[in-house]
Design an enzyme around this catalytic site. Structure first.
Site, PDB file in Angstrom:
ATOM      1  N   GLU A   1      -3.610   7.474  -4.478  1.00  0.00           N
ATOM      2  CA  GLU A   1      -4.039   6.920  -5.777  1.00  0.00           C
ATOM      3  C   GLU A   1      -5.391   7.493  -6.206  1.00  0.00           C
ATOM      4  O   GLU A   1      -6.250   7.693  -5.339  1.00  0.00           O
ATOM      5  CB  GLU A   1      -4.152   5.387  -5.673  1.00  0.00           C
ATOM      6  CG  GLU A   1      -2.816   4.742  -5.417  1.00  0.00           C
ATOM      7  CD  GLU A   1      -2.909   3.237  -5.176  1.00  0.00           C
ATOM      8  OE1 GLU A   1      -3.969   2.644  -5.436  1.00  0.00           O
ATOM      9  OE2 GLU A   1      -1.911   2.671  -4.720  1.00  0.00           O
TER      10      GLU A   1
ATOM     11  N   HIS B   1      -1.289   0.357  -9.836  1.00  0.00           N
ATOM     12  CA  HIS B   1      -1.913  -0.626  -8.923  1.00  0.00           C
ATOM     13  C   HIS B   1      -2.483  -1.827  -9.705  1.00  0.00           C
ATOM     14  O   HIS B   1      -3.692  -2.064  -9.711  1.00  0.00           O
ATOM     15  CB  HIS B   1      -3.007   0.037  -8.071  1.00  0.00           C
ATOM     16  CG  HIS B   1      -3.307  -0.715  -6.805  1.00  0.00           C
ATOM     17  ND1 HIS B   1      -3.653  -0.095  -5.624  1.00  0.00           N
ATOM     18  CD2 HIS B   1      -3.311  -2.052  -6.522  1.00  0.00           C
ATOM     19  CE1 HIS B   1      -3.870  -1.012  -4.694  1.00  0.00           C
ATOM     20  NE2 HIS B   1      -3.668  -2.209  -5.214  1.00  0.00           N
TER      21      HIS B   1
ATOM     22  N   ARG C   1       0.857  -1.180   0.000  1.00  0.00           N
ATOM     23  CA  ARG C   1       0.000   0.000   0.000  1.00  0.00           C
ATOM     24  C   ARG C   1       0.897   1.236   0.000  1.00  0.00           C
ATOM     25  O   ARG C   1       1.964   1.236   0.625  1.00  0.00           O
ATOM     26  CB  ARG C   1      -0.885   0.034   1.262  1.00  0.00           C
ATOM     27  CG  ARG C   1      -2.045  -0.924   1.267  1.00  0.00           C
ATOM     28  CD  ARG C   1      -3.146  -0.493   0.281  1.00  0.00           C
ATOM     29  NE  ARG C   1      -4.296  -1.398   0.300  1.00  0.00           N
ATOM     30  CZ  ARG C   1      -4.446  -2.448  -0.525  1.00  0.00           C
ATOM     31  NH1 ARG C   1      -3.541  -2.736  -1.428  1.00  0.00           N
ATOM     32  NH2 ARG C   1      -5.539  -3.195  -0.446  1.00  0.00           N
TER      33      ARG C   1
HETATM   34  P1  NAP Z   1      -0.858 -11.654   5.023  1.00  0.00           P
HETATM   35  O1  NAP Z   1      -0.816 -13.088   4.639  1.00  0.00           O
HETATM   36  O2  NAP Z   1      -1.736 -11.227   6.132  1.00  0.00           O
HETATM   37  O3  NAP Z   1       0.648 -11.188   5.318  1.00  0.00           O
HETATM   38  C1  NAP Z   1       0.938  -9.959   5.873  1.00  0.00           C
HETATM   39  C2  NAP Z   1       2.361  -9.982   6.424  1.00  0.00           C
HETATM   40  O4  NAP Z   1       2.667  -8.673   6.922  1.00  0.00           O
HETATM   41  C3  NAP Z   1       2.580 -10.965   7.566  1.00  0.00           C
HETATM   42  O5  NAP Z   1       3.746 -11.686   7.327  1.00  0.00           O
HETATM   43  C4  NAP Z   1       2.726 -10.090   8.807  1.00  0.00           C
HETATM   44  O6  NAP Z   1       3.687 -10.677   9.667  1.00  0.00           O
HETATM   45  C5  NAP Z   1       3.241  -8.772   8.227  1.00  0.00           C
HETATM   46  N1  NAP Z   1       2.798  -7.624   9.023  1.00  0.00           N
HETATM   47  C6  NAP Z   1       1.553  -7.371   9.481  1.00  0.00           C
HETATM   48  N2  NAP Z   1       1.551  -6.235  10.198  1.00  0.00           N
HETATM   49  C7  NAP Z   1       2.809  -5.779  10.219  1.00  0.00           C
HETATM   50  C8  NAP Z   1       3.446  -4.663  10.820  1.00  0.00           C
HETATM   51  N3  NAP Z   1       2.744  -3.784  11.570  1.00  0.00           N
HETATM   52  N4  NAP Z   1       4.775  -4.492  10.630  1.00  0.00           N
HETATM   53  C9  NAP Z   1       5.476  -5.378   9.892  1.00  0.00           C
HETATM   54  N5  NAP Z   1       4.934  -6.465   9.301  1.00  0.00           N
HETATM   55  C10 NAP Z   1       3.616  -6.663   9.465  1.00  0.00           C
HETATM   56  O7  NAP Z   1      -1.296 -10.737   3.787  1.00  0.00           O
HETATM   57  P2  NAP Z   1      -1.136 -11.022   2.227  1.00  0.00           P
HETATM   58  O8  NAP Z   1      -2.302 -11.789   1.744  1.00  0.00           O
HETATM   59  O9  NAP Z   1       0.223 -11.543   1.960  1.00  0.00           O
HETATM   60  O10 NAP Z   1      -1.287  -9.511   1.669  1.00  0.00           O
HETATM   61  C11 NAP Z   1      -0.414  -8.495   2.111  1.00  0.00           C
HETATM   62  C12 NAP Z   1      -0.846  -7.129   1.639  1.00  0.00           C
HETATM   63  O11 NAP Z   1      -0.510  -6.954   0.266  1.00  0.00           O
HETATM   64  C13 NAP Z   1      -2.345  -6.814   1.659  1.00  0.00           C
HETATM   65  O12 NAP Z   1      -2.783  -6.447   2.963  1.00  0.00           O
HETATM   66  C14 NAP Z   1      -2.475  -5.685   0.664  1.00  0.00           C
HETATM   67  O13 NAP Z   1      -2.351  -4.434   1.295  1.00  0.00           O
HETATM   68  C15 NAP Z   1      -1.281  -5.896  -0.280  1.00  0.00           C
HETATM   69  N6  NAP Z   1      -1.728  -6.288  -1.631  1.00  0.00           N
HETATM   70  C16 NAP Z   1      -1.485  -5.469  -2.684  1.00  0.00           C
HETATM   71  C17 NAP Z   1      -1.891  -5.846  -3.962  1.00  0.00           C
HETATM   72  C18 NAP Z   1      -1.619  -5.010  -5.161  1.00  0.00           C
HETATM   73  O14 NAP Z   1      -2.397  -5.021  -6.091  1.00  0.00           O
HETATM   74  N7  NAP Z   1      -0.523  -4.278  -5.204  1.00  0.00           N
HETATM   75  C19 NAP Z   1      -2.567  -7.044  -4.149  1.00  0.00           C
HETATM   76  C20 NAP Z   1      -2.784  -7.861  -3.061  1.00  0.00           C
HETATM   77  C21 NAP Z   1      -2.361  -7.473  -1.797  1.00  0.00           C
HETATM   78  P3  NAP Z   1       3.603 -10.500  11.278  1.00  0.00           P
HETATM   79  O15 NAP Z   1       2.192 -10.868  11.637  1.00  0.00           O
HETATM   80  O16 NAP Z   1       4.650 -11.414  11.808  1.00  0.00           O
HETATM   81  O17 NAP Z   1       3.923  -9.056  11.542  1.00  0.00           O
HETATM   82  C1  8YV Z   2      -7.242  -4.980  -5.248  1.00  0.00           C
HETATM   83  C2  8YV Z   2      -5.341  -5.167  -3.763  1.00  0.00           C
HETATM   84  O1  8YV Z   2      -7.910  -5.896  -5.979  1.00  0.00           O
HETATM   85  O2  8YV Z   2      -6.111  -7.248  -2.960  1.00  0.00           O
HETATM   86  C3  8YV Z   2      -5.645  -6.140  -2.682  1.00  0.00           C
HETATM   87  O3  8YV Z   2      -5.375  -5.800  -1.519  1.00  0.00           O
HETATM   88  O4  8YV Z   2      -4.721  -4.180  -3.555  1.00  0.00           O
HETATM   89  C4  8YV Z   2      -5.800  -5.425  -5.134  1.00  0.00           C
HETATM   90  O5  8YV Z   2      -5.713  -6.767  -5.429  1.00  0.00           O
HETATM   91  C5  8YV Z   2      -7.431  -3.726  -5.924  1.00  0.00           C
HETATM   92  O6  8YV Z   2      -7.073  -2.722  -5.056  1.00  0.00           O
HETATM   93  C6  8YV Z   2      -8.900  -3.599  -6.319  1.00  0.00           C
HETATM   94  O7  8YV Z   2      -9.166  -2.346  -6.672  1.00  0.00           O
END
Ligand code: NAP
Ligand code: 8YV
Length: 316
Positions: free
Chosen positions: A258, A276, A229
């Protein structure tokens, strides 16, 4: 039949699946949103949203039971408030891991090979006048620090190991089942790494944690990649570090405000930008949409939500 509020315009297949069994109310189509909400509020039991549901929306719906959010990140959904009202919130985990991890790996490859810079160099006809561009860097044997070794972070680590990268990670705690080097200090990890990849949740707990100190620890030969993010990095500090050369390169899929990207950032050559797009493939978005619809359908069939967020895991 249950009354479901569509806060945002969702993909057609989500709307079709829900509309076959329930009644949809499209808030996003209303000119006067407050008046529309007031007219349907009492009957709404479900909400479908593209990542946004604040406490005010939740409180305006007295009979709300469930919020289904599109996306795994739910920093725009007040899940703690939903739980306090006995409302279940769901997200779309796992189905997007592969594509988001591929986006991170693409950034590692494109940033190290200066792919977009040399693509512009070739396209602009500079090669014939200026000769070959400077050499890029290999990724084999280089160290990658992952901020957030969760579902997607682990996928990124596995994929980058195939390219010969050495993996470290930072999170709130060490994971006993992971052999990768754990850093309890993000700055120390940045100092040791060639690439720092952010893939942790957004929200207040991680706001600005990739700050000037972390970026300068990563240094002039370092690359910062953010597929998490935009709130996770300090965007002014990031632009300053890139512009001054105190940070080598950045690959950014996400931004602080964004869809706006600061002009100073867009003007830099040492940054690779994406609007994104981490999960934005036909296949993954379809699967995410299916999960949004199936969460609502299952829940209102009395079978429970499929993927409740952690704050709501105990609500039935
Ligand atoms: P997840 O399985 O919940 O993993 C999150 C990781 O972040 C965990 O390893 C957690 O470890 C760590 N974390 C949580 N809070 C933290 C903190 N305060 N400081 C440091 N580390 C922390 O989540 P995921 O499914 O992998 O997704 C992660 C994130 O990617 C989403 O929340 C979303 O914002 C982003 N994302 C972006 C896109 C995109 O389109 N660019 C798409 C999908 C997801 P600990 O619990 O040990 O801290
Ligand atoms: C979203 C994302 O789908 O899954 C998330 O956390 O950031 C993306 O995969 C996207 O932001 C949808 O608008």
């Amino acid at each position: 039949m249950t009354d479901i509020l569509l806060v945002s315009n969702m993909m057609p297949h989500i709307q079709e699946a829900l509309e076959a069994r329930h009644t949809l109310h499209r808030l996003y189509e209303a000119d006067d949103k407050d008046a529309f909400l007031a007219s349907v509020a009492d009957k709404i039991e479900g909400v479908a949203t593209m990542g946004k549901a604040d406490a005010a929306l939740i409180d305006s719906l007295p009979n709300l039971k469930m919020i289904a959010s599109f996306g795994v990140g739910y920093d725009g959904v007040d899940a703690a408030h939903a739980a306090s009202r006995n409302v279940v919130a769901t997200n779309t985990p796992d189905v997007l891991n592969d594509d988001v991890a591929n986006m991170a790996v693409t950034f590692v490859l494109t940033c190290s090979r200066r792919f977009s810079e040399w693509e512009r160099f070739a396209r602009d006809g500079r090669w014939q006048n200026e000769g070959d561009p400077p050499l890029a860097r290999a990724i084999n044997g280089r160290k990658v620090g992952i901020l957030g070794l969760g579902r997607i972070g682990k996928d990124i680590a596995r994929k980058l190991e195939v390219f010969g990268c050495v993996i470290g990670y930072h999170g709130r705690s060490q994971q006993a089942d992971q052999a990768y080097e754990f850093y309890d200090s993000l700055t120390d990890m940045a100092r040791d790494c060639d690439f720092l990849i952010a893939i942790c949740p957004g929200g207040e707990a991680t706001r600005g944690i990739v700050n000037q100190q972390v970026l300068e620890a990563l240094g002039p030969d370092g690359t910062f990649i953010n597929v998490a993010r935009g709130s996770v990095h300090d965007e002014d500090a990031l632009v300053d570090a890139l512009a001054s050369g105190r940070l080598g390169h950045a690959g950014l899929d996400v931004f602080a405000a964004e869809p706006k990207i600061p002009e100073r950032l867009r003007a830099l050559d040492n940054v690779t930008l994406q609007p994104h797009q981490g999960s934005a493939t036909v296949e993954t978005r379809r699967a995410m949409g299916d999960l949004v619809a199936n969460n609502l359908l299952n829940f209102f069939d009395g079978k429970g939500a499929i993927t409740p967020v952690a704050e709501c895991a105990d609500i039935r």
